[in-house]
Design an enzyme around this catalytic site. Structure first.
Site, mmCIF file in Angstrom:
data_model
loop_
_atom_site.group_PDB
_atom_site.id
_atom_site.type_symbol
_atom_site.label_atom_id
_atom_site.label_comp_id
_atom_site.label_asym_id
_atom_site.label_seq_id
_atom_site.Cartn_x
_atom_site.Cartn_y
_atom_site.Cartn_z
ATOM 1 N N ILE A 432 0.818 -1.218 0.000
ATOM 2 C CA ILE A 432 0.000 0.000 0.000
ATOM 3 C C ILE A 432 0.851 1.266 0.000
ATOM 4 O O ILE A 432 0.364 2.359 -0.242
ATOM 5 C CB ILE A 432 -0.992 -0.027 1.186
ATOM 6 N N SER A 434 3.720 2.463 2.479
ATOM 7 C CA SER A 434 4.774 2.689 3.465
ATOM 8 C C SER A 434 5.381 1.360 3.921
ATOM 9 O O SER A 434 4.700 0.341 4.010
ATOM 10 C CB SER A 434 4.219 3.443 4.666
ATOM 11 N N TRP A 562 -8.715 15.821 7.091
ATOM 12 C CA TRP A 562 -7.837 15.746 8.263
ATOM 13 C C TRP A 562 -7.169 17.083 8.576
ATOM 14 O O TRP A 562 -6.137 17.138 9.230
ATOM 15 C CB TRP A 562 -6.818 14.611 8.065
ATOM 16 N N GLU A 606 -15.408 8.728 5.821
ATOM 17 C CA GLU A 606 -15.694 9.403 7.087
ATOM 18 C C GLU A 606 -16.204 10.819 6.877
ATOM 19 O O GLU A 606 -16.725 11.436 7.787
ATOM 20 C CB GLU A 606 -14.472 9.385 8.011
ATOM 21 N N GLU A 666 -9.496 -2.778 2.724
ATOM 22 C CA GLU A 666 -9.267 -3.662 3.863
ATOM 23 C C GLU A 666 -10.303 -4.778 3.860
ATOM 24 O O GLU A 666 -11.487 -4.511 3.769
ATOM 25 C CB GLU A 666 -9.399 -2.826 5.140
ATOM 26 N N HIS A 695 -2.950 -4.485 11.080
ATOM 27 C CA HIS A 695 -3.210 -3.849 12.373
ATOM 28 C C HIS A 695 -2.792 -4.740 13.527
ATOM 29 O O HIS A 695 -2.846 -4.337 14.683
ATOM 30 C CB HIS A 695 -4.681 -3.477 12.490
HETATM 31 N N1 GLN Z 1 0.106 5.037 1.417
HETATM 32 C C1 GLN Z 1 -0.186 5.123 2.801
HETATM 33 C C2 GLN Z 1 0.664 4.138 3.587
HETATM 34 O O1 GLN Z 1 0.946 3.091 3.109
HETATM 35 C C3 GLN Z 1 -1.642 4.866 3.073
HETATM 36 C C4 GLN Z 1 -1.984 5.043 4.529
HETATM 37 C C5 GLN Z 1 -3.467 4.990 4.851
HETATM 38 O O2 GLN Z 1 -4.261 4.472 4.118
HETATM 39 N N2 GLN Z 1 -3.878 5.520 5.970
HETATM 40 O O3 GLN Z 1 1.042 4.390 4.697
HETATM 41 ZN ZN ZN Z 2 -4.983 2.296 4.673
#
Ligand code: GLN
Ligand code: ZN
Length: 755
Positions: A432, A434, A562, A606, A666, A695
């Site tokens: 995704i 990071s 945010w 959200e 997810e 998580h």
């Molecule tokens: N690209 C971001 C990461 O991988 C996505 C983070 C997220 O969805 N909150 O950290």
């Molecule tokens: Zn995410």
């Protein structure tokens, strides 16, 4: 006399004292009594400060060590069985419910946590079951009332109302309303015990939601019954975050002493409530924004209040923030780095209380000769004309928006053909964005930030991290690579710092949950991108490999959602400005040779308004903004997006309208269940349902992921599927990530062979 009031004060403290104490306590570094001492000091300071500022109705029981709804659950004795073996006294049970408890042979998960209405605060969801019995099980509201009294402050205790409490509880809240008859005696007991208080504030924010007939009846029944109590403080029902709407008649008819309404989110309800609410009731006007950081336009507020006065007369008027100030930073006094002009436009919690107090005075004295009114006028004047805020080029750009700008050149089918040149296998693997933010990485970034490390050393460090990550992904056999986001602190801050129109505070913390705080950027002006933000690192990462490298961006809706946003133009306009800035970045990434670009939008869902009738308008502009950011590229460039949650039923059409070539979501915890939404909707583009729950520190096995992929391939066409984790890996350790991704790649290979 007009009453100046407050609905709730931030709990963390200006220096986040509560956070620090809580974390020290959890780490075993301080004792419970030291923690409680910090807490009572914070309360005392808040009460005395509010009194000194001229607030008449000062809240108590708004303080919570972790969460006010957790406190309410314990107050009524709603403690799920699994925690009951833990001692009732002390904090063990309390924090077990808040954060889970491991040790001495027990392993208890925490209560579920979810967003508090449409704020960024998260509450613990009470678990209430049909068979539950309730009993007044905590003395906290009484104790805190006495504690304040001893300091000479006669407070207005705050509790969450019984109907909202049940509606917000886990499982079908509406069904739980059947338990009201068992629950109300606890509230009766509580109100009698608080008989020494003049007022009590009963928060019933669910009155601003779409309510079932059952829920409306429950409100009526509850307050009819509570009205019969012989000993009780005067009851103020507080609603906030929106308009009473079709619950207006209901709310105004409840037999209580006063009603609080939010006139910031829903100014249009002023006249209606003023007319409907019986004249013998107190009208609490939430006129100062409790959720944003702008100085109040005091003249305009006074004007509103005068309209109110004309309808209802001037007595029985309470002035208040729109909602609890829990959602505001505490005090702007400690900000030393903000531009002075910008700072003069801001109001944090303590300033907001001054605004409430001066409005009450202006009404009573019939004039506005106060420095606060001068300052408010000056802020409005300078803000509306300031070149800090207004950039004609940005306004021009947004005006020039044409329908073509929010559309890719071709429909998905053609794009899919054009993207075949990416040469990806079926079930392509990716992550995704990071990779683990190790202590080394964080220390280096911090040291660069405060000037201890020079640019060159820092760049060399980041480049080495990227190199290593690329090499490792290639060895593993991942199909679409990422650079790892080592240079980023936070997915909004990183972009905000490079965009015009954003400012950052030093201490503008707001509680997110428990001891966790966030420091949202302030969007104060027209947003533009002076220069590329991510291109250098992405280009570098791509230069290290022949495999496709994903460019990584945060989407416009998430950046908006945010941040503290401007109040002088619609959210949608600010979002469009951000969308154009991201669009330019996307264009530049494409020119730099990135053939896949991911625009993360974890916050789209959200942002959904509280009332269903408002969803359509929101989704329309939110989706359009995403599309503006994503649509400048050639058909052959592949756009991804990512959303980290699993509830898509409500918004699946909007996700379809976003028209990303691929979306990662997810799903691993729900075992692919949510893919149903995508299947029913016949989602045409590609989907990466997460197969690895990031998580949890648990490392998933290859077999598990194979099963998940097979399950996904049953609901969706295997040609549509990507293989990836649920979310970014920055919070995990390499020791977890390495084996997990290795198994993920193997799982993809196995299922690929079955196709
Ligand atoms: N690209 C971001 C990461 O991988 C996505 C983070 C997220 O969805 N909150 O950290
Ligand atoms: Zn995410």
């Amino acid at each position: 006399m007009t009453i100046a009031s407050n609905l709730g004060f931030p709990r963390m403290g200006q220096q986040r004292e509560l956070k620090k104490s809580l974390e020290a306590f959890w780490a075993g570094k301080i004792s419970e009594s030291e923690l409680q001492k910090t807490a009572s000091d914070l309360r005392a300071r808040a009460w005395l400060d509010q009194k000194a500022r001229g607030i008449h109705h000062i809240p108590s029981n708004d303080f919570a060590l972790y969460d006010q709804i957790l406190d309410a659950a314990q107050l009524i004795g709603a403690v799920p069985e699994r925690y009951q073996a833990l001692p009732e006294n002390g904090l063990t049970r309390h924090f077990a419910m808040a954060r889970g408890h491991q040790g001495q042979g027990v392993d208890l998960p925490a209560l579920e946590m979810t967003k508090w209405f449409d704020t960024n605060y998260h509450y613990l969801v009470p678990e209430i079951n049909e068979g539950d019995q309730f009993k007044l099980s905590s003395r906290k509201p009484m104790d805190h009332f006495q504690e304040a009294l001893a300091l000479g402050v006669n407070t207005r205790p705050v509790v969450i109302g019984p109907v909202s409490l049940l509606l917000l509880a886990k499982k079908d809240g509406a069904q739980l309303l059947r338990l009201l008859d068992r629950l109300l005696p606890v509230y009766e007991d509580l109100f009698s015990q608080l008989g020494a208080a003049e007022w009590i504030q009963i928060d019933e924010p669910c009155l601003v939601l779409d309510l079932s007939l059952e829920a409306r009846t429950a409100f009526q029944r509850t307050y009819d019954r509570l009205a019969k109590l012989s000993i009780s403080p005067k009851k103020l029902i507080a609603t906030y975050f929106g308009s009473l709407g079709d619950n207006l008649d209901l709310a105004c008819s409840l037999p209580v002493a006063g009603l609080h309404v939010d006139l910031v989110r829903a100014p249009e309800q002023l006249a209606n409530v003023a007319k409907k609410l019986p004249k013998d009731r107190f009208f609490s006007a939430g006129i100062v924004d409790g959720r944003n950081i702008w100085r109040n336009d005091l003249d305009s507020s006074l004007n509103q209040l005068q309209i109110l006065g004309e309808i209802r007369g001037k007595d029985k008027l309470i002035i208040a923030p729109s909602c609890s100030l829990l959602h505001s930073p505490v005090d702007k006094g400690t900000e030393t780095k903000l531009d002075a002009e910008l700072k003069s436009w801001l109001a944090f919690a303590t300033d907001k209380l001054d605004e409430v107090a001066v409005l009450a005075k202006a009404i009573d004295l019939g004039h506005t000769d106060f420095p606060a009114f001068e300052a408010s006028r000056a802020a409005i004047r300078t803000r509306s004309a300031s070149p800090l805020v207004h950039n004609p080029k940005v306004a021009q750009r947004v005006k020039s928006l044409t329908p073509a700008m929010s559309k890719r050149y071709s429909a998905y089918g053609q794009r899919r053909e054009a993207q075949l040149t990416l040469n990806l296998p079926p079930l392509p693997t990716t992550t995704i964005g990071s990779f683990p933010q190790t202590a080394d990485v964080r220390a280096m970034r911090a040291s660069f930030r405060n000037g201890k490390t020079d640019q060159k050393t820092y760049n060399t460090f980041v480049a080495a991290q990227i190199q290593e990550a690329v090499k490792w992904q290639e060895e593993l056999g991942i199909d679409v690579l990422v650079h790892g986001e080592f240079e980023r602190n936070d997915m909004v801050e990183y972009f905000g710092e490079q965009l015009e129109g954003f400012a950052f505070t030093e201490n503008g913390w707001v509680q997110s949950y428990g001891s966790r705080c966030v420091k949202p950027p302030i969007i104060y002006g027209d947003v533009s991108r002076p220069k590329p933000m991510t291109v250098e690192w992405s280009r570098y990462a791509q230069s290290l490999t022949k495999s496709p490298m994903k460019g990584m961006l945060t989407g416009p809706v998430t950046i908006l959602q945010w941040s503290f946003v401007r109040s002088d133009q619609p959210r949608s306009t600010t979002c469009q400005q951000i969308a154009f800035a991201i669009r330019d970045e996307v264009t530049d990434l494409e020119s730099a040779g990135l053939r896949i670009i991911q625009i993360d939008e974890p916050a789209i869902r959200e942002g959904l308004p509280l009332r269903r009738s408002d969803w359509k308008a929101y989704l329309q502009w939110a989706v359009e903004c995403f599309r503006i950011s994503a649509s400048s590229v050639q058909d052959s460039t592949q756009i991804h997006t990512h959303m980290c949650y699993s509830e898509f039923n409500d918004i699946i059409e909007a996700v379809g309208d976003m028209d990303a070539d691929a979306v990662s979501i997810e799903t691993s915890r729900s075992k692919m269940e949510l893919l149903g939404a995508f299947a029913d909707y016949k989602y045409p583009n590609e989907v990466g349902p997460g197969v690895y729950d990031i998580h949890s520190p648990r490392i998933p096995t290859e077999d598990e992921m194979v099963d998940l992929l097979r399950a996904a391939a049953k609901v969706l066409n295997a040609k549509q599927l990507w293989v990836n984790p649920d979310c970014g890996l920055k919070t995990r350790a390499w020791a977890e990530v390495r084996p997990a991704l290795q198994s993920m790649v193997q799982a993809a290979k196995r299922v690929r062979a079955e196709l």
